[in-house]
Write an enzyme that holds these catalytic residues in place. Structure first.
Site, PDB file in Angstrom:
ATOM      1  N   ASP A   1       0.867   0.912 -10.706  1.00 13.83           N
ATOM      2  CA  ASP A   1      -0.428   0.919  -9.708  1.00 13.83           C
ATOM      3  C   ASP A   1      -1.436   1.646  -9.942  1.00 13.83           C
ATOM      4  O   ASP A   1      -1.124   2.647 -10.719  1.00 13.83           O
ATOM      5  CB  ASP A   1       0.416   1.191  -8.123  1.00 13.83           C
ATOM      6  CG  ASP A   1      -0.512   1.264  -7.150  1.00 13.83           C
ATOM      7  OD1 ASP A   1      -1.184   0.201  -6.986  1.00 13.83           O
ATOM      8  OD2 ASP A   1      -0.611   2.341  -6.461  1.00 13.83           O
TER       9      ASP A   1
ATOM     10  N   ALA B   1      -4.360   3.583  -6.943  1.00 14.69           N
ATOM     11  CA  ALA B   1      -4.437   4.585  -6.177  1.00 14.69           C
ATOM     12  C   ALA B   1      -3.293   5.006  -5.863  1.00 14.69           C
ATOM     13  O   ALA B   1      -2.280   4.504  -5.305  1.00 14.69           O
ATOM     14  CB  ALA B   1      -5.242   4.130  -5.006  1.00 14.69           C
TER      15      ALA B   1
ATOM     16  N   ALA C   1      -4.464   3.522   9.308  1.00 17.44           N
ATOM     17  CA  ALA C   1      -5.080   3.145   8.281  1.00 17.44           C
ATOM     18  C   ALA C   1      -4.092   3.152   6.811  1.00 17.44           C
ATOM     19  O   ALA C   1      -4.281   2.274   5.992  1.00 17.44           O
ATOM     20  CB  ALA C   1      -6.396   4.118   7.660  1.00 17.44           C
TER      21      ALA C   1
ATOM     22  N   MET D   1      -0.821   0.266   3.444  1.00 20.46           N
ATOM     23  CA  MET D   1      -1.336   0.527   2.084  1.00 20.46           C
ATOM     24  C   MET D   1      -0.553  -0.050   1.313  1.00 20.46           C
ATOM     25  O   MET D   1       0.793  -0.040   1.046  1.00 20.46           O
ATOM     26  CB  MET D   1      -1.474   2.076   1.852  1.00 20.46           C
ATOM     27  CG  MET D   1      -2.774   2.430   0.886  1.00 20.46           C
ATOM     28  SD  MET D   1      -4.320   2.031   1.551  1.00 20.46           S
ATOM     29  CE  MET D   1      -4.530   3.595   2.535  1.00 20.46           C
TER      30      MET D   1
ATOM     31  N   LYS E   1      -6.252  -5.926   0.082  1.00 23.31           N
ATOM     32  CA  LYS E   1      -7.319  -5.195   1.203  1.00 23.31           C
ATOM     33  C   LYS E   1      -7.429  -6.248   2.214  1.00 23.31           C
ATOM     34  O   LYS E   1      -7.782  -5.961   3.419  1.00 23.31           O
ATOM     35  CB  LYS E   1      -8.431  -4.881   0.510  1.00 23.31           C
ATOM     36  CG  LYS E   1      -8.131  -3.572  -0.511  1.00 23.31           C
ATOM     37  CD  LYS E   1      -6.910  -2.625  -0.047  1.00 23.31           C
ATOM     38  CE  LYS E   1      -6.557  -1.666  -1.101  1.00 23.31           C
ATOM     39  NZ  LYS E   1      -5.555  -1.015  -0.701  1.00 23.31           N
TER      40      LYS E   1
ATOM     41  N   HIS F   1      -4.486  -6.282   4.286  1.00 25.59           N
ATOM     42  CA  HIS F   1      -4.239  -4.793   4.803  1.00 25.59           C
ATOM     43  C   HIS F   1      -5.517  -4.728   6.346  1.00 25.59           C
ATOM     44  O   HIS F   1      -4.974  -4.365   7.222  1.00 25.59           O
ATOM     45  CB  HIS F   1      -5.058  -3.665   3.752  1.00 25.59           C
ATOM     46  CG  HIS F   1      -4.862  -2.500   4.267  1.00 25.59           C
ATOM     47  ND1 HIS F   1      -4.435  -1.522   3.601  1.00 25.59           N
ATOM     48  CD2 HIS F   1      -4.948  -1.844   5.367  1.00 25.59           C
ATOM     49  CE1 HIS F   1      -4.350  -0.184   4.174  1.00 25.59           C
ATOM     50  NE2 HIS F   1      -4.584  -0.493   5.424  1.00 25.59           N
TER      51      HIS F   1
ATOM     52  N   ARG G   1       0.736  -9.089  -3.655  1.00 25.35           N
ATOM     53  CA  ARG G   1       1.680  -8.258  -3.137  1.00 25.35           C
ATOM     54  C   ARG G   1       2.161  -8.727  -1.830  1.00 25.35           C
ATOM     55  O   ARG G   1       1.267  -9.134  -1.094  1.00 25.35           O
ATOM     56  CB  ARG G   1       1.460  -6.923  -3.136  1.00 25.35           C
ATOM     57  CG  ARG G   1       1.068  -6.206  -4.389  1.00 25.35           C
ATOM     58  CD  ARG G   1       0.570  -4.709  -4.274  1.00 25.35           C
ATOM     59  NE  ARG G   1       0.291  -4.240  -5.513  1.00 25.35           N
ATOM     60  CZ  ARG G   1      -0.176  -3.007  -5.770  1.00 25.35           C
ATOM     61  NH1 ARG G   1      -0.347  -2.325  -4.545  1.00 25.35           N
ATOM     62  NH2 ARG G   1      -0.167  -2.559  -6.932  1.00 25.35           N
TER      63      ARG G   1
ATOM     64  N   ASP H   1       3.289   3.718  -5.467  1.00 24.99           N
ATOM     65  CA  ASP H   1       3.385   4.831  -4.242  1.00 24.99           C
ATOM     66  C   ASP H   1       3.660   4.001  -3.124  1.00 24.99           C
ATOM     67  O   ASP H   1       3.592   4.594  -2.138  1.00 24.99           O
ATOM     68  CB  ASP H   1       2.459   5.600  -4.348  1.00 24.99           C
ATOM     69  CG  ASP H   1       1.116   5.143  -3.845  1.00 24.99           C
ATOM     70  OD1 ASP H   1       0.400   5.512  -2.955  1.00 24.99           O
ATOM     71  OD2 ASP H   1       0.690   4.027  -4.670  1.00 24.99           O
TER      72      ASP H   1
END
Length: 270
Positions: free
Chosen positions: A15, A17, A48, A52, A56, A59, A163, A189
């Site tokens: 991944d 970030a 927020a 994650m 996006k 999200h 994802r 993560d």
């Protein structure tokens, strides 16, 4: 029949970030808070960070479905948050996040050395991300300047479905020309990112200290006492459990020891 190297690790797919750059995954978190603030809607940092790892668009849509955000949206606009709102906010978010990553583009300490060691042993380095291609077009030159160029990149908008499905990993198999799936390790993560590895039957490694769930800067992590680090590891491990990680590490700097364990397990299959 598999060839002679079928029981070896052939690729590690990372991944971005919170895993290989942007310690603590701060760029997207700040952009999401600012995005909703501009609409007159208050969201917390915890809000927020919750979804994650998702693409996006997903999200933003997930945030808009949270009960307390829906209530604010209804009070301000007289209607519930919709997919049309998601489309509009996504168009605003993309350049906002692209600007934010410039301030949070430093590679995770130890990653460059890890990447060099992987390539020295013939292991390919793939990447997937919840970022779209427009944002990653900003990120790639920034990390190239630091000495890293991935062997492939699969962005959330490169595929019809991303994802937590395995589609991004399947694209990595094709791009990198690697198989079987158990010769590939996915490092992430977030739960959605780990699930794309889990659903594609790869080994999965969850990242604790540098990731979204911890939300710390590198200096904040280093300043914690050992007892505080133990507590944080336990908290984050519980959150990442939904992604079914095979192993957990603090940061990618700790990955070599885990890769040795995976290779030992692969050797037992010969």
């Amino acid at each position: 029949m598999f060839d002679e190297g079928s029981n070896s690790i052939r690729a590690v797919v990372f991944d971005w970030a919170g895993t290989i750059f942007d310690f603590g995954s701060h760029a997207p978190m700040g952009a999401f808070v600012k995005l909703f603030e501009q609409e007159g809607i208050r969201i917390s940092i915890e809000d927020a960070r919750g979804p994650m790892g998702m693409p996006k668009w997903d999200h933003i849509h997930t945030l808009g479905q949270l009960e307390h955000i829906q209530a604010q949206w209804l009070a301000k606009f007289g209607r519930l948050f919709s997919e049309r709102d998601t489309d509009r906010l996504y168009d605003i978010f993309t350049p906002m996040n692209a600007a934010s990553v410039v301030e949070h583009a430093a590679l995770i300490p130890g990653f460059l050395e890890l990447a060099s060691d992987l390539r020295a042993t013939g292991i390919k380095i793939g990447t997937t991300t919840g970022y779209n291609r427009q944002i990653m077009n900003v990120v790639l030159p920034l990390v190239k300047a630091q000495g890293f160029v991935p062997d492939n990149l699969v962005c959330a908008d490169d595929l019809p479905t991303s994802r937590p499905t395995p589609m991004g990993m399947y694209k990595c198999f094709l791009d990198l020309d690697v198989w079987p799936s158990r010769s590939v390790v996915k490092v992430d993560d977030t739960v959605p990112g780990l699930l794309e590895g889990y659903h594609s039957d790869c080994w999965t490694v969850g990242v604790i200290a540098s990731g979204n769930e911890a939300g710390l800067t590198h200096s904040q992590w280093k300043s914690l006492s050992e007892a505080e680090k133990v507590t944080l590891r336990e908290r984050v491990a519980k959150r990442l459990a939904a992604g079914h990680p095979d192993f957990l590490i603090d940061t990618v700097a700790d990955l070599p020891q885990t890769l040795q364990k995976i290779q030992q397990l692969l050797n037992q299959r010969k």
